[in-house]
Design a protein around this motif. Structure first.
Motif, PDB file in Angstrom:
ATOM      1  N   ALA A 298       1.171   9.942  -5.304  1.00 46.25           N
ATOM      2  CA  ALA A 298       2.085  11.019  -4.199  1.00 46.25           C
ATOM      3  C   ALA A 298       2.740  12.000  -5.319  1.00 46.25           C
ATOM      4  N   ARG A 299       3.571  11.127  -6.665  1.00 43.35           N
ATOM      5  CA  ARG A 299       4.705  12.183  -7.346  1.00 43.35           C
ATOM      6  C   ARG A 299       4.039  12.349  -8.725  1.00 43.35           C
ATOM      7  N   SER A 300       2.629  11.697  -9.345  1.00 44.18           N
ATOM      8  CA  SER A 300       2.609  11.474 -10.146  1.00 44.18           C
ATOM      9  C   SER A 300       1.806  12.993 -10.643  1.00 44.18           C
ATOM     10  N   PRO A 301       2.258  13.407 -11.835  1.00 45.97           N
ATOM     11  CA  PRO A 301       2.133  14.348 -12.522  1.00 45.97           C
ATOM     12  C   PRO A 301       0.020  15.063 -12.905  1.00 45.97           C
ATOM     13  N   LEU A 302      -0.388  14.373 -12.858  1.00 47.78           N
ATOM     14  CA  LEU A 302      -2.343  14.309 -12.552  1.00 47.78           C
ATOM     15  C   LEU A 302      -2.274  14.269 -11.135  1.00 47.78           C
ATOM     16  N   ALA A 303      -2.650  15.940 -11.060  1.00 47.11           N
ATOM     17  CA  ALA A 303      -3.059  16.740  -9.689  1.00 47.11           C
ATOM     18  C   ALA A 303      -4.198  15.096  -8.623  1.00 47.11           C
ATOM     19  N   PRO A 304      -5.085  15.284 -10.004  1.00 47.45           N
ATOM     20  CA  PRO A 304      -6.241  13.944  -8.696  1.00 47.45           C
ATOM     21  C   PRO A 304      -5.746  12.352  -8.361  1.00 47.45           C
ATOM     22  N   LEU A 305      -5.175  12.865  -9.073  1.00 46.77           N
ATOM     23  CA  LEU A 305      -3.674  11.366  -8.127  1.00 46.77           C
ATOM     24  C   LEU A 305      -2.745  11.186  -7.183  1.00 46.77           C
ATOM     25  N   ARG A 306      -1.813  12.446  -7.785  1.00 47.05           N
ATOM     26  CA  ARG A 306      -1.505  12.972  -6.029  1.00 47.05           C
ATOM     27  C   ARG A 306      -1.735  13.009  -5.477  1.00 47.05           C
ATOM     28  N   LEU A 307      -2.955  13.681  -4.912  1.00 52.24           N
ATOM     29  CA  LEU A 307      -3.975  13.899  -3.995  1.00 52.24           C
ATOM     30  C   LEU A 307      -4.347  13.118  -3.447  1.00 52.24           C
ATOM     31  N   ARG A 308      -4.799  12.104  -4.331  1.00 47.16           N
ATOM     32  CA  ARG A 308      -5.027  10.825  -3.264  1.00 47.16           C
ATOM     33  C   ARG A 308      -4.383   9.758  -2.631  1.00 47.16           C
ATOM     34  N   GLY A 309      -3.016   9.419  -3.378  1.00 49.09           N
ATOM     35  CA  GLY A 309      -2.053   8.670  -3.009  1.00 49.09           C
ATOM     36  C   GLY A 309      -1.595   9.978  -1.109  1.00 49.09           C
ATOM     37  N   ARG A 310      -1.303  11.212  -2.013  1.00 47.60           N
ATOM     38  CA  ARG A 310      -0.693  12.196  -0.756  1.00 47.60           C
ATOM     39  C   ARG A 310      -1.645  12.014   0.226  1.00 47.60           C
ATOM     40  N   ALA A 311      -3.255  12.085   0.898  1.00 45.02           N
ATOM     41  CA  ALA A 311      -4.357  11.951   1.009  1.00 45.02           C
ATOM     42  C   ALA A 311      -3.783  10.056   1.708  1.00 45.02           C
ATOM     43  N   SER A 312      -3.661   8.867   1.025  1.00 44.05           N
ATOM     44  CA  SER A 312      -3.710   7.888   1.144  1.00 44.05           C
ATOM     45  C   SER A 312      -2.638   7.830   2.677  1.00 44.05           C
ATOM     46  N   LEU A 313      -1.404   8.240   2.257  1.00 43.61           N
ATOM     47  CA  LEU A 313      -0.221   8.686   2.973  1.00 43.61           C
ATOM     48  C   LEU A 313      -0.342   9.100   4.111  1.00 43.61           C
ATOM     49  N   ALA A 314      -1.031  10.212   3.880  1.00 43.20           N
ATOM     50  CA  ALA A 314      -1.389  10.627   5.392  1.00 43.20           C
ATOM     51  C   ALA A 314      -2.185   9.676   6.454  1.00 43.20           C
ATOM     52  N   ALA A 315      -3.250   9.540   5.678  1.00 44.70           N
ATOM     53  CA  ALA A 315      -4.232   8.423   6.488  1.00 44.70           C
ATOM     54  C   ALA A 315      -3.570   7.358   7.144  1.00 44.70           C
ATOM     55  N   LEU A 316      -2.819   6.685   6.726  1.00 45.58           N
ATOM     56  CA  LEU A 316      -1.872   5.542   7.202  1.00 45.58           C
ATOM     57  C   LEU A 316      -1.043   6.653   8.302  1.00 45.58           C
ATOM     58  N   GLU A 317      -0.282   7.225   8.221  1.00 44.61           N
ATOM     59  CA  GLU A 317       0.153   7.931   9.806  1.00 44.61           C
ATOM     60  C   GLU A 317      -0.609   7.721  10.583  1.00 44.61           C
ATOM     61  N   GLU A 318      -2.045   8.030  10.634  1.00 49.95           N
ATOM     62  CA  GLU A 318      -2.849   8.016  11.942  1.00 49.95           C
ATOM     63  C   GLU A 318      -3.865   7.050  12.695  1.00 49.95           C
ATOM     64  N   MET A 319      -2.988   5.698  12.065  1.00 52.64           N
ATOM     65  CA  MET A 319      -4.055   4.974  11.526  1.00 52.64           C
ATOM     66  C   MET A 319      -3.889   4.284  13.068  1.00 52.64           C
ATOM     67  N   THR A 320      -4.748   3.405  13.712  1.00 55.07           N
ATOM     68  CA  THR A 320      -3.890   2.513  14.887  1.00 55.07           C
ATOM     69  C   THR A 320      -3.812   1.074  14.935  1.00 55.07           C
TER      70      THR A 320
ATOM     71  N   LEU B 252       0.474  -0.977   0.143  1.00 56.22           N
ATOM     72  CA  LEU B 252      -0.317  -0.162  -0.015  1.00 56.22           C
ATOM     73  C   LEU B 252       1.136   1.051  -0.114  1.00 56.22           C
ATOM     74  N   VAL B 253       2.094   1.096   0.675  1.00 57.82           N
ATOM     75  CA  VAL B 253       2.249   2.717   1.136  1.00 57.82           C
ATOM     76  C   VAL B 253       3.051   2.904  -0.350  1.00 57.82           C
ATOM     77  N   LEU B 254       4.152   1.737  -1.026  1.00 50.23           N
ATOM     78  CA  LEU B 254       4.880   2.439  -2.456  1.00 50.23           C
ATOM     79  C   LEU B 254       3.905   2.478  -3.082  1.00 50.23           C
ATOM     80  N   PRO B 255       2.443   1.943  -3.314  1.00 53.12           N
ATOM     81  CA  PRO B 255       1.958   2.338  -4.876  1.00 53.12           C
ATOM     82  C   PRO B 255       1.067   3.980  -4.474  1.00 53.12           C
ATOM     83  N   ALA B 256       0.776   4.176  -2.912  1.00 54.09           N
ATOM     84  CA  ALA B 256       0.398   5.456  -3.039  1.00 54.09           C
ATOM     85  C   ALA B 256       2.004   6.116  -2.614  1.00 54.09           C
ATOM     86  N   ALA B 257       2.587   5.658  -2.161  1.00 57.80           N
ATOM     87  CA  ALA B 257       4.339   6.964  -2.851  1.00 57.80           C
ATOM     88  C   ALA B 257       4.098   7.431  -3.679  1.00 57.80           C
TER      89      ALA B 257
END
Length: 222
Positions: free
Chosen positions: A62-84, A54-59
């Motif tokens: 997050a580096r995609s030139p496509l804004a929607p995909l980039r934002l989704r990837g960054r949101a996924s990485l941020a959500a992982l940091e907050e998980m129990t 999950l982290v590798l695909p999200a990362a």
């Protein structure tokens, strides 16, 4: 569990059932559970599993030139940091999304991965005992081991892995100076041995002492 309830689970591919079993063990044993891997507890093991899936695909997203995909990837990485812990286990259990192309590669990428890491966790606990896999599941694991054995076992000795369902020859990486060695065990035990889990793999090695010494110093695993 009654037979009607267990029937759908029995029809799941082995890789999916092993993912479920590994998730159950992680949740039951907890984040501080020991493993047989030096420096790894349940936390490091789960982080490894989530990172590769999950982290590798999200990362990458997050580096995609496509804004929607980039934002989704960054949101996924941020959500992982907050998980129990329980949320991370649930995320791992869920696996790839229904329409993810990685879902199709699950049997090839993860059958061995899940089985080996599940045993890394199980066999660090007092009183552990080997599991008996169904014959069909053993054949699935044997097929995967057959495909990867030459990459896993890097030795200057000709080997034959001998299991109850067949034998597998692994030629020496270089000209073999010593006589061949036979390694006997169940499919799971041979798999663990091939991955270098000597501390817990229940196998029997047959060969001359010089060949066994060369094999002991060889590299196995990834």
């Amino acid at each position: 569990m009654d037979s009607a309830a267990s029937a759908p689970a029995a029809r799941m591919p082995f890789v999916r059932r092993e993912r479920e079993a590994l998730a159950d063990s992680l949740l039951s044993f907890g984040p501080d559970a020991p493993t047989i891997l030096d420096g790894w507890t349940g936390t490091e093991l789960l982080d490894h599993l989530i990172h590769r899936e999950l982290v590798l695909p999200a990362a990458a997203a997050a580096r995609s030139p496509l804004a929607p995909l980039r934002l989704r990837g960054r949101a996924s990485l941020a959500a992982l940091e907050e998980m129990t812990w329980s949320q991370k286990v649930a995320l791992f259990r869920a696996g790839h999304g229904r329409f993810s192309p990685l879902r199709l590669a699950d049997p090839v990428m993860n059958t061995i991965e899940y089985l080996v890491h599940h045993e890394d966790l199980r066999r660090a606990r007092p009183g552990w005992a080997p599991r008996e896999l169904a014959t069909a599941d053993e054949r699935t694991v044997w097929t995967q081991l057959s495909l990867g054995a030459r990459l896993l076992i890097r030795a200057s000795v000709d080997l034959t892995l001998v299991s109850p369902i067949g034998g597998l020859r692994v030629p020496a990486r270089s000209a073999a100076a010593e006589s061949p060695v036979r390694v006997h065990g169940s499919v799971t035990e041979l798999l663990l041995w091939a991955y270098g889990r000597d501390r817990v793999a229940r196998v029997r090695l047959d060969g001359e002492s010089a060949a066994l010494l060369v094999l002991r110093e060889a590299n196995r695993g990834v």
